[in-house]
Every structure is written in structure tokens, then in C-alpha cells.
Write a protein that holds these residues in place. Structure first.
Motif, PDB file in Angstrom:
ATOM      1  N   ARG A   1      10.241   1.917 -13.467  1.00 27.06           N
ATOM      2  CA  ARG A   1      11.601   2.304 -13.084  1.00 27.06           C
ATOM      3  C   ARG A   1      12.382   1.131 -12.499  1.00 27.06           C
ATOM      4  O   ARG A   1      13.434   1.313 -11.871  1.00 27.06           O
ATOM      5  CB  ARG A   1      11.534   3.445 -12.069  1.00 27.06           C
ATOM      6  N   GLU A   2      11.840  -0.052 -12.650  1.00 30.33           N
ATOM      7  CA  GLU A   2      12.456  -1.276 -12.115  1.00 30.33           C
ATOM      8  C   GLU A   2      12.685  -1.195 -10.619  1.00 30.33           C
ATOM      9  O   GLU A   2      13.671  -1.668 -10.086  1.00 30.33           O
ATOM     10  CB  GLU A   2      13.738  -1.617 -12.870  1.00 30.33           C
ATOM     11  N   ILE A   3      11.738  -0.538  -9.932  1.00 30.98           N
ATOM     12  CA  ILE A   3      11.762  -0.503  -8.465  1.00 30.98           C
ATOM     13  C   ILE A   3      10.771  -1.567  -7.990  1.00 30.98           C
ATOM     14  O   ILE A   3       9.624  -1.587  -8.445  1.00 30.98           O
ATOM     15  CB  ILE A   3      11.336   0.889  -7.945  1.00 30.98           C
ATOM     16  N   ALA A   4      11.214  -2.471  -7.113  1.00 33.01           N
ATOM     17  CA  ALA A   4      10.323  -3.517  -6.584  1.00 33.01           C
ATOM     18  C   ALA A   4       9.271  -2.875  -5.685  1.00 33.01           C
ATOM     19  O   ALA A   4       9.499  -1.809  -5.116  1.00 33.01           O
ATOM     20  CB  ALA A   4      11.142  -4.540  -5.804  1.00 33.01           C
ATOM     21  N   THR A   5       8.103  -3.511  -5.573  1.00 38.70           N
ATOM     22  CA  THR A   5       7.012  -2.892  -4.819  1.00 38.70           C
ATOM     23  C   THR A   5       6.478  -3.795  -3.707  1.00 38.70           C
ATOM     24  O   THR A   5       6.375  -5.016  -3.864  1.00 38.70           O
ATOM     25  CB  THR A   5       5.846  -2.539  -5.767  1.00 38.70           C
ATOM     26  N   VAL A   6       6.126  -3.166  -2.605  1.00 41.67           N
ATOM     27  CA  VAL A   6       5.538  -3.863  -1.459  1.00 41.67           C
ATOM     28  C   VAL A   6       4.199  -3.216  -1.144  1.00 41.67           C
ATOM     29  O   VAL A   6       4.128  -2.003  -0.951  1.00 41.67           O
ATOM     30  CB  VAL A   6       6.444  -3.756  -0.204  1.00 41.67           C
ATOM     31  N   ALA A   7       3.150  -4.019  -1.116  1.00 39.74           N
ATOM     32  CA  ALA A   7       1.829  -3.512  -0.734  1.00 39.74           C
ATOM     33  C   ALA A   7       1.611  -3.798   0.742  1.00 39.74           C
ATOM     34  O   ALA A   7       2.187  -4.730   1.297  1.00 39.74           O
ATOM     35  CB  ALA A   7       0.751  -4.194  -1.559  1.00 39.74           C
ATOM     36  N   VAL A   8       0.796  -2.974   1.380  1.00 38.73           N
ATOM     37  CA  VAL A   8       0.317  -3.307   2.724  1.00 38.73           C
ATOM     38  C   VAL A   8      -1.199  -3.443   2.614  1.00 38.73           C
ATOM     39  O   VAL A   8      -1.810  -2.859   1.724  1.00 38.73           O
ATOM     40  CB  VAL A   8       0.694  -2.240   3.775  1.00 38.73           C
ATOM     41  N   TYR A   9      -1.780  -4.247   3.507  1.00 38.09           N
ATOM     42  CA  TYR A   9      -3.224  -4.434   3.411  1.00 38.09           C
ATOM     43  C   TYR A   9      -3.836  -4.776   4.757  1.00 38.09           C
ATOM     44  O   TYR A   9      -3.206  -5.367   5.616  1.00 38.09           O
ATOM     45  CB  TYR A   9      -3.561  -5.518   2.382  1.00 38.09           C
ATOM     46  N   SER A  10      -5.091  -4.386   4.911  1.00 35.27           N
ATOM     47  CA  SER A  10      -5.852  -4.765   6.099  1.00 35.27           C
ATOM     48  C   SER A  10      -6.494  -6.118   5.800  1.00 35.27           C
ATOM     49  O   SER A  10      -6.541  -6.549   4.643  1.00 35.27           O
ATOM     50  CB  SER A  10      -6.926  -3.725   6.386  1.00 35.27           C
ATOM     51  N   GLU A  11      -7.003  -6.759   6.857  1.00 38.92           N
ATOM     52  CA  GLU A  11      -7.582  -8.101   6.708  1.00 38.92           C
ATOM     53  C   GLU A  11      -8.580  -8.218   5.559  1.00 38.92           C
ATOM     54  O   GLU A  11      -8.515  -9.155   4.773  1.00 38.92           O
ATOM     55  CB  GLU A  11      -8.279  -8.510   8.011  1.00 38.92           C
ATOM     56  N   ILE A  12      -9.489  -7.242   5.439  1.00 40.99           N
ATOM     57  CA  ILE A  12     -10.510  -7.398   4.396  1.00 40.99           C
ATOM     58  C   ILE A  12      -9.986  -7.090   2.996  1.00 40.99           C
ATOM     59  O   ILE A  12     -10.675  -7.321   2.011  1.00 40.99           O
ATOM     60  CB  ILE A  12     -11.776  -6.541   4.650  1.00 40.99           C
ATOM     61  N   ASP A  13      -8.752  -6.550   2.913  1.00 48.05           N
ATOM     62  CA  ASP A  13      -8.175  -6.245   1.602  1.00 48.05           C
ATOM     63  C   ASP A  13      -7.227  -7.337   1.101  1.00 48.05           C
ATOM     64  O   ASP A  13      -6.560  -7.155   0.076  1.00 48.05           O
ATOM     65  CB  ASP A  13      -7.408  -4.919   1.660  1.00 48.05           C
ATOM     66  N   ALA A  14      -7.174  -8.454   1.810  1.00 40.41           N
ATOM     67  CA  ALA A  14      -6.184  -9.487   1.486  1.00 40.41           C
ATOM     68  C   ALA A  14      -6.222  -9.923   0.018  1.00 40.41           C
ATOM     69  O   ALA A  14      -5.190 -10.182  -0.583  1.00 40.41           O
ATOM     70  CB  ALA A  14      -6.378 -10.705   2.391  1.00 40.41           C
ATOM     71  N   ARG A  15      -7.421  -9.977  -0.564  1.00 40.72           N
ATOM     72  CA  ARG A  15      -7.527 -10.416  -1.962  1.00 40.72           C
ATOM     73  C   ARG A  15      -7.766  -9.266  -2.931  1.00 40.72           C
ATOM     74  O   ARG A  15      -8.270  -9.454  -4.026  1.00 40.72           O
ATOM     75  CB  ARG A  15      -8.633 -11.472  -2.091  1.00 40.72           C
ATOM     76  N   SER A  16      -7.409  -8.066  -2.518  1.00 41.13           N
ATOM     77  CA  SER A  16      -7.701  -6.921  -3.387  1.00 41.13           C
ATOM     78  C   SER A  16      -6.636  -6.749  -4.474  1.00 41.13           C
ATOM     79  O   SER A  16      -5.559  -7.341  -4.419  1.00 41.13           O
ATOM     80  CB  SER A  16      -7.839  -5.646  -2.553  1.00 41.13           C
TER      81      SER A  16
END
Lengths: 75, 458
Positions: B23-38
Motif C-alpha cells: 500500500r506504499e506505507i513506509a514501515t518502522v520496526a522496533v527491536y530488543s537488543e538481541i533482535d538487532a540483526r533479525s
């Protein structure tokens, strides 16, 4: 006196200590509760005796093979 | 909606990003320290760290999530499932920050999140409910035996707060009643800060059948047919499918009508699921609960209806979807979803976190969908859910869908941790499952045979 190591069987986080150093426990008593993947995993005393050493604290990350506590077994 | 923050991790965060991107909506992920490279971090247009590994200090920290949204300039938040998805205070905080909340109104989350209240709302909407007792407050002096007599044995002692099978115990006779009530209450007090419990009839041989619904907030609502999620272990789903096997047209009509009636009565807004237990013997069904979020098993419905449920959530939230004609929703063929868990079936399904030293999944095609949040080398952390991947197969009929799921599961290669792959295969290959003889005690009943078959799978 036989000192028994209470071993950790999986990667987990220590959620709750049910017993502390100096307390006497019976075989099968829940001495600690681990949390892994949203599941509570009770740790049972492998034998009756007195807890002489506590090697894990609440919130600690633990792995398979780690010693969680030591129990001095009843003679 | 220009920029969407996804307040989740793993496969569902990736799934939501896909529909947003379309839908051409930009996306922002959030992550915890151990998920930094997920993977969900890599997929998103941008990503913001929100704290250490324990969920309470990151994915469950409402303040940090809203702060991340504001800092990134996001104008909407999708909560996924689990974590904060059914948290009314979080939904309010999102809206108070001037952001679009992709989910039902906070009041709906609140009333449906309280199982006892939800049941009363369902009953008043004409939806059949399981015989149950009023709430039993901690320490109150009530005649438990009289309550139990009215409800009938076997019964379950359940906590008013909580969910997903947590805080639920079975009682078969009067002598275990008082002890179980106090044990459940103290457990609920510790886990949820609320020791209120209630009694509810337990149907010995039950199926778990649920209806996918979508409400438009004005009393209009549609259903997208049923999913059978009877195969469970420790009250957690393992295999889900649609259509439900051995399900009459009359049951389908009655159950979907009940689910839609509940949505109309509550002016439900967005995607939701109305869960029922179906008594195998009597074919009576009772309201269990309503899940006010997208569910883990939503792909099953998407495979048979061809609808993008997450896309519908986004479109409704941004004011681009006002109604859908029920007659336009059709179900075609059969879909079955298998949840690949990091767990050891032969050690009573104990979690098996660790590193995916080798991890190979089947390639998706027209009839196979694979939703996954991990890649080879990733760590499956003890801090989060044990689900690694979802394998969803579609076919013209149930048999074809099952055969495709089996073929897909056989392509999975995992080294480094134990998984339930072979157990899933044993379930799908069992005569009872193939005959559609599913019920919530299926795994327990067939456990020895299934585990023996598990070991035999090369």
C-alpha cells in the motif's frame, strides 16, 4: 556428605527462587522456577537435603549444563 | 497513513510489513537488543531499538513503543498478535499520541479481554455460552459446591484475567474443588495481579472451531468462515485448517451467524476471531472467547478466501474500507497450517531455544505459503515465543492440502535445536487426523503412537 549439583536442562531465564540457602528440601520439592518461551518450568530437588549454595539469581540467563544450586544430601 | 510502526517481532512483523509495503506505507520496526540483526528489522524501512531482551523491558513497554513511533514520525501502530495487541491502555496511549491504532476500540479490548464480561456480552447477544459460575473474588466466602453443582462436572477453574490457557485447571469432583480454586486464584494473583476466578463446564470431547470476522464499527460485520484449531498441546494450537472437517452446513451457518451477531451487538471494528468449543457428541457449540487482533492462524483463512486480512485491517484503519459484501466472500479448496515450534515433543514439548545452525525451509509457491521470522544462524531466544515458522498448504480438497503440507514439512531441515517437525508429520500422517477425527484431546489421546511415529521418521 554428598553434595548434589542441581543442573539446568535448558536455555532459560530464572523467574523465581522458591527456596534459599540453608533451607531443607525434600526430593521433588520445587526449588526454582525457570521461564523459557513463555512457559514456566519448575526445577525439582533431585534429592532431600539442605541447600548450601545458590548459583543463580532471579532474572539470570541460564543454559543447559549450568549448575543452579547445590544441595547437601541427607545421609 | 504514511508510516506504520509495527509493535512486534518475528514472522508477524514481517507479514504486516508486506501488506503495508503493498500500500506504499513506509514501515518502522522496533527491536530488543538481541533482535538487532533479525529479519523483521532488515525488512522494515527503518528500525528503532526499544530495550533489552526481556519482553517486559522492550516489546511490552508501551511507553517505549509509543516514543519510538513519535520519534520516527510514524502516524500509525499495528500491534500484531501477543505482546501489547490486546492491551487497552496501550491502544489509548497510541491514540492519545495522535496516532492511528490498527485494532478495535480500547473499550472493546477491555470488555473482551475480561473473559467473564465477554461471556455475558456474548450471552446477551444471543450467542450460546458454556454453563458457568459468577466471578469468585479472592478470599470471598461462597458456596463452591453449590456453584459447581449448577455448572456441572467436569469443570474448569479459570482466571478472569490471563489467556492462552494460562491459569486454567480441570476439576472432576467435589473433593478437589476448594484446593484447585485457591491454587488457581493465587497463581492468577501472582501472574496477572488479579486473583478473580470462575467455574466453567468442561466438554470432555470438544473441538475448537473459530470464526474469522471483520466489523466495520457501525454494527455491520462479515465473517470469513471457520478454522478448526483442535490440535493443541498445553492449550496451544499446533495445526489449524479451513474448512473444518466433518462440519455440517447447518453448523457453519449457525456458528457464523452467532459470530456476526456478536460483532453487530458490540459494533466491532476491525479483524477479530470468535472462538467456540464444539461438543463432538452433541454438536452443541459454546462461545469461548473473542480475540480482538489478527491471529497466528489467519493465513489459513487468507488461503481459502484469497483475502488479505492484514491489508483489510490497514485499509479500515486508514479510512479506505467501509464495508464488504458478505456474498462476495467465498471459500475455495482447503488450507492447513502447521506451526513449527522450537520444542521437544518427546520431552513433554519442553521449549528448546538455541541457535539454528542449519535451517532450510521449503520454497513457497502457489499452493504453499511459509511465514517465518528466522534464518540460518539466528538464535531462537528463550525470551520469546517458541514458534519458528508457519507452513500453510492449500489444495482443492483436504487430502490434497494435507499431502502438500507433508511434502513441505519433509523439506525442512533444522540443526542446532529440537523442533516438532517430525511430530507434525506424524499428526498429518495419522489415520485419525486424515479421517478428520480431530478434537482438543487428540494429541494427548494419540501421544504414544504419534511419538513412536516421530522417532521412526527418517
Amino acid at each position: 556428605m554428598t553434595v548434589i549439583d542441581v543442573m539446568c536442562e535448558m536455555t532459560a531465564v530464572v523467574w523465581k527462587l522458591e527456596k534459599s540457602v540453608g533451607q531443607t528440601v525434600s526430593e521433588g520439592d520445587i526449588v526454582m522456577v525457570l521461564e523459557s518461551m513463555k512457559m514456566e518450568i519448575p526445577v525439582e530437588a533431585p534429592s532431600s537435603g539442605r541447600i548450601t549454595e545458590m548459583l543463580a539469581a532471579e532474572g539470570d540467563s541460564v543454559s543447559e549444563g549450568d549448575v543452579l544450586m547445590r544441595i547437601e544430601a541427607e545421609a | 497513513m504514511r508510516k506504520l510502526l509495527i509493535a512486534n517481532r518475528g514472522e508477524i512483523a514481517r507479514r504486516i510489513i508486506r501488506s503495508a509495503r503493498a500500500r506504499e506505507i513506509a514501515t518502522v520496526a522496533v527491536y530488543s537488543e538481541i533482535d538487532a540483526r533479525s529479519l523483521h528489522v532488515a525488512d522494515a524501512d527503518e528500525a528503532i531499538a526499544i530495550g533489552p531482551a526481556p519482553a517486559r523491558q522492550s516489546y511490552l513497554d508501551a511507553g517505549k513503543v509509543v516514543e519510538a513511533a513519535t520519534a520516527s514520525g510514524a502516524d500509525a501502530i499495528h500491534p500484531g498478535y501477543g505482546f501489547l495487541s490486546e492491551n487497552a491502555e496501550f491502544a489509548e496511549a497510541v491514540m492519545d499520541a495522535g496516532l492511528i491504532w490498527v485494532g478495535p476500540a480500547p473499550d472493546t479490548l477491555r470488555s473482551m479481554g475480561d473473559k467473564d464480561r465477554a461471556r455475558r456480552i456474548a450471552a446477551s447477544a444471543g450467542v450460546p455460552v458454556v454453563p458457568g459460575s459468577p466471578r469468585i473474588e479472592t478470599g470471598s466466602k461462597v458456596d463452591l459446591e453449590a456453584l459447581a453443582r449448577e455448572v456441572g462436572f467436569p469443570l474448569l477453574v479459570k482466571s478472569s484475567a490471563g489467556g492462552g490457557g494460562i491459569g486454567m485447571r480441570r476439576v472432576d469432583s467435589y473433593d478437589r474443588l476448594a484446593d484447585t480454586v485457591s491454587a488457581t486464584a493465587s497463581m492468577a494473583e501472582k501472574s496477572f495481579g488479579d486473583g478473580t476466578v470462575f467455574l466453567e463446564r468442561f466438554v470432555p470431547r470438544a473441538r475448537h472451531v473459530e470464526i474469522q470476522v471483520f466489523g466495520f464499527g457501525n454494527g455491520e460485520a462479515i465473517h470469513l468462515f471457520e478454522r478448526d484449531c483442535s490440535l493443541q498441546r498445553r492449550f496451544q494450537k499446533v495445526i489449524e485448517e479451513s474448512p473444518a472437517p466433518k462440519f455440517t452446513e447447518k453448523l457453519r451457518a449457525d456458528m457464523t451467524a452467532a459470530a456476526v451477531a456478536l460483532c453487530r451487538a458490540t459494533k466491532y471494528a476491525g479483524a477479530g476471531t470468535v472462538e467456540f468449543i464444539l461438543d463432538v457428541k452433541t454438536e452443541e457449540f459454546f462461545f469461548l472467547e473473542m480475540n480482538t487482533r489478527i491471529q497466528v492462524e489467519h493465513p489459513v483463512t487468507e488461503m481459502v478466501t484469497g483475502r488479505d486480512l492484514v491489508g483489510m485491517q490497514l485499509d479500515f484503519a486508514r479510512g479506505a474500507l467501509f464495508s464488504v459484501d458478505q456474498a462476495a466472500i467465498e471459500s475455495s479448496g482447503h488450507a492447513v497450517q502447521c506451526r513449527l515450534y522450537a520444542e521437544n515433543p518427546s520431552k513433554s514439548f519442553m521449549p528448546s531455544p538455541g541457535t539454528l545452525n542449519r535451517f532450510k525451509l521449503p520454497a513457497p509457491d502457489l499452493t504453499l505459503r511459509v511465514d517465518c521470522g528466522y534464518r540460518e544462524g539466528d538464535m531462537v531466544s528463550p525470551h520469546y515465543d517458541p514458534m519458528i515458522a508457519k507452513i500453510i498448504a492449500h489444495g482443492a480438497d483436504r487430502e490434497t492440502a494435507c499431502r502438500r503440507a507433508i511434502a513441505a514439512l519433509k523439506e525442512i531441515e533444522v540443526e542446532g535445536i529440537a523442533t516438532n517437525r517430525d511430530f507434525l508429520l506424524a499428526c498429518l500422517e495419522s489415520t485419525a487426523f486424515r479421517a478428520g477425527e480431530v478434537h482438543t484431546g487428540f494429541i494427548e489421546e494419540h501421544k504414544s503412537g504419534l511419538l513412536a511415529a516421530t522417532v521412526a521418521i527418517p
